[in-house]
Design a protein around this motif. Structure first.
Motif, mmCIF file in Angstrom:
data_model
loop_
_atom_site.group_PDB
_atom_site.id
_atom_site.type_symbol
_atom_site.label_atom_id
_atom_site.label_comp_id
_atom_site.label_asym_id
_atom_site.label_seq_id
_atom_site.Cartn_x
_atom_site.Cartn_y
_atom_site.Cartn_z
ATOM 1 N N SER A 77 14.114 13.732 -46.916
ATOM 2 C CA SER A 77 14.520 12.754 -45.906
ATOM 3 C C SER A 77 16.033 12.592 -45.979
ATOM 4 C CB SER A 77 13.808 11.414 -46.104
ATOM 5 O OG SER A 77 14.080 10.886 -47.385
ATOM 6 N N PHE A 111 8.203 21.450 -39.983
ATOM 7 C CA PHE A 111 8.306 20.383 -38.990
ATOM 8 C C PHE A 111 9.505 19.491 -39.300
ATOM 9 C CE2 PHE A 111 4.467 21.094 -36.736
ATOM 10 C CZ PHE A 111 3.501 21.471 -37.633
ATOM 11 N N PHE A 167 5.805 16.826 -47.540
ATOM 12 C CA PHE A 167 7.155 16.306 -47.395
ATOM 13 C C PHE A 167 8.139 17.184 -48.158
ATOM 14 C CE2 PHE A 167 10.560 13.330 -47.168
ATOM 15 C CZ PHE A 167 11.100 13.206 -48.434
ATOM 16 N N GLN A 184 4.159 23.051 -43.677
ATOM 17 C CA GLN A 184 2.710 23.213 -43.723
ATOM 18 C C GLN A 184 2.410 24.691 -43.916
ATOM 19 O OE1 GLN A 184 0.531 22.486 -40.070
ATOM 20 N NE2 GLN A 184 -1.272 21.770 -41.180
ATOM 21 N N PHE A 209 7.486 13.731 -34.606
ATOM 22 C CA PHE A 209 7.520 15.096 -35.115
ATOM 23 C C PHE A 209 7.863 16.092 -34.008
ATOM 24 C CE2 PHE A 209 5.967 14.940 -39.470
ATOM 25 C CZ PHE A 209 5.474 13.654 -39.544
ATOM 26 N N GLY A 210 8.607 17.112 -34.382
ATOM 27 C CA GLY A 210 8.863 18.214 -33.484
ATOM 28 C C GLY A 210 7.697 19.186 -33.462
ATOM 29 N N PRO A 211 7.771 20.200 -32.612
ATOM 30 C CA PRO A 211 6.671 21.153 -32.469
ATOM 31 C C PRO A 211 6.562 22.155 -33.606
ATOM 32 C CG PRO A 211 8.483 21.774 -31.047
ATOM 33 C CD PRO A 211 8.867 20.469 -31.661
ATOM 34 N N TYR A 250 9.360 18.570 -43.103
ATOM 35 C CA TYR A 250 8.061 18.772 -43.732
ATOM 36 C C TYR A 250 7.693 20.241 -43.569
ATOM 37 C CZ TYR A 250 7.404 13.675 -43.484
ATOM 38 O OH TYR A 250 7.541 12.312 -43.623
ATOM 39 N N GLN A 254 -3.160 24.642 -44.889
ATOM 40 C CA GLN A 254 -3.017 23.565 -45.879
ATOM 41 C C GLN A 254 -2.462 22.303 -45.227
ATOM 42 O OE1 GLN A 254 -1.141 24.768 -49.554
ATOM 43 N NE2 GLN A 254 -1.963 26.845 -49.406
ATOM 44 N N LYS A 255 -2.258 21.291 -46.032
ATOM 45 C CA LYS A 255 -1.795 20.032 -45.467
ATOM 46 C C LYS A 255 -0.285 20.034 -45.286
ATOM 47 C CE LYS A 255 -1.446 17.599 -49.887
ATOM 48 N NZ LYS A 255 -1.970 16.459 -50.664
ATOM 49 N N VAL A 256 0.163 19.046 -44.566
ATOM 50 C CA VAL A 256 1.593 18.877 -44.334
ATOM 51 C C VAL A 256 2.223 18.240 -45.572
ATOM 52 C CG1 VAL A 256 3.295 17.763 -42.854
ATOM 53 C CG2 VAL A 256 1.151 18.594 -41.862
ATOM 54 N N GLU A 288 7.490 4.421 -36.456
ATOM 55 C CA GLU A 288 6.861 5.720 -36.253
ATOM 56 C C GLU A 288 7.858 6.851 -36.432
ATOM 57 O OE1 GLU A 288 4.947 6.055 -32.468
ATOM 58 O OE2 GLU A 288 4.761 8.239 -32.621
ATOM 59 N N GLN A 289 7.424 7.891 -37.139
ATOM 60 C CA GLN A 289 8.177 9.139 -37.189
ATOM 61 C C GLN A 289 7.709 10.010 -36.028
ATOM 62 O OE1 GLN A 289 7.160 10.699 -41.033
ATOM 63 N NE2 GLN A 289 8.907 9.756 -42.034
ATOM 64 N N TYR A 307 13.853 13.978 -41.234
ATOM 65 C CA TYR A 307 12.933 14.493 -42.243
ATOM 66 C C TYR A 307 12.610 15.967 -41.968
ATOM 67 C CZ TYR A 307 11.934 9.453 -42.188
ATOM 68 O OH TYR A 307 12.045 8.085 -42.181
ATOM 69 N N ARG A 364 7.630 28.274 -36.980
ATOM 70 C CA ARG A 364 6.821 29.110 -37.887
ATOM 71 C C ARG A 364 7.726 30.126 -38.542
ATOM 72 N NH1 ARG A 364 1.901 29.583 -39.039
ATOM 73 N NH2 ARG A 364 1.176 28.342 -37.263
#
Lengths: 114, 112
Positions: B48, B91, B45, B37, B103-105, B35, B41-43, B100-101, B33, B108
């Protein structure tokens, strides 16, 4: 489609006080529920998740959340917060399918004051 | 503990340039996936990917975006001609047989 509403954009609280971060969701299909924490300039860290079974789930750092199906809520709680809990908290839902995407709320900024 | 890694951690580019964001998912995972951000703001999608094809994509994922799994370990997001509004944290996430997904760090991306 799924949607997530985090009812509080900012929650200021004093150290050692209890806190509740509220999350409501809407979905036409069955979903998994998650809470993530994001510290400044960092990635997403999973706090806890609800998949099935007991509606009270415990996570890391002393956090817990309760799934309420009738109210479609998944509120996050901690009985006593620390300064280090200051961060952004995201509630998320994910369809119960293998490739299902996550849908996130807008986030709640928790600020713990001394 | 296995983790998702992303490179670079920060990418600065000029508007109109192509960028490729790279991710190394957890080795036995099959679902991938992206994503994003936008700051403050929010994350959201983006897309996938499973079995070498896109499973689902959002309205954000227009023709300027593409994803690829060029080998057995990398998963890339390409933006062909970056716009100012593409500036965000991106991300990558991966999922195995579990629920569970991971997530990477994040990378930016700053578009000037």
């Amino acid at each position: 489609a799924q949607s997530v509403t985090q009812l509080d954009s900012q929650v200021p609280v004093f150290e050692e006080a209890p806190v509740e971060l509220r999350c409501n969701y809407s979905s036409s299909v069955s979903v998994y529920l998650f809470w993530y924490v994001q510290y400044p300039n960092q990635g997403l860290q999973l706090l806890l998740k609800y998949l099935s079974g007991s509606t009270l789930v415990k996570g890391i750092n002393g956090f817990e959340a309760e799934f309420n199906k009738s109210q479609t809520s998944f509120h996050l709680r901690k009985p006593s917060v620390h300064i280090s809990d200051t961060a952004e908290y995201f509630c998320a839902v994910r369809k119960r399918t293998n490739a299902g995407k996550s849908t996130f709320g807008d986030g709640t900024t928790l600020t713990v004051k001394p | 503990e296995p983790e998702v890694t992303q490179t670079p951690s920060h990418q600065v580019t000029q508007m109109g340039q192509e960028v490729i964001l790279r991710c190394v998912p957890i080795s036995n995972h099959l679902y991938f996936y992206w994503y994003r951000q936008i700051l403050g703001q929010k994350v959201e999608f983006l897309v996938s990917f499973y079995n070498n094809e896109i499973s689902e994509k959002s309205e954000i994922f227009d023709d300027q975006f593409s994803v690829e799994r060029p080998d057995g370990s990398n998963f890339t997001l390409k933006i062909r001609s970056t716009k100012l509004e593409d500036s965000a944290m991106y991300f990558c996430a991966s999922k195995g047989d579990g629920d569970e997904q991971f997530f990477g760090p994040g990378t930016r991306l700053t578009v000037l």
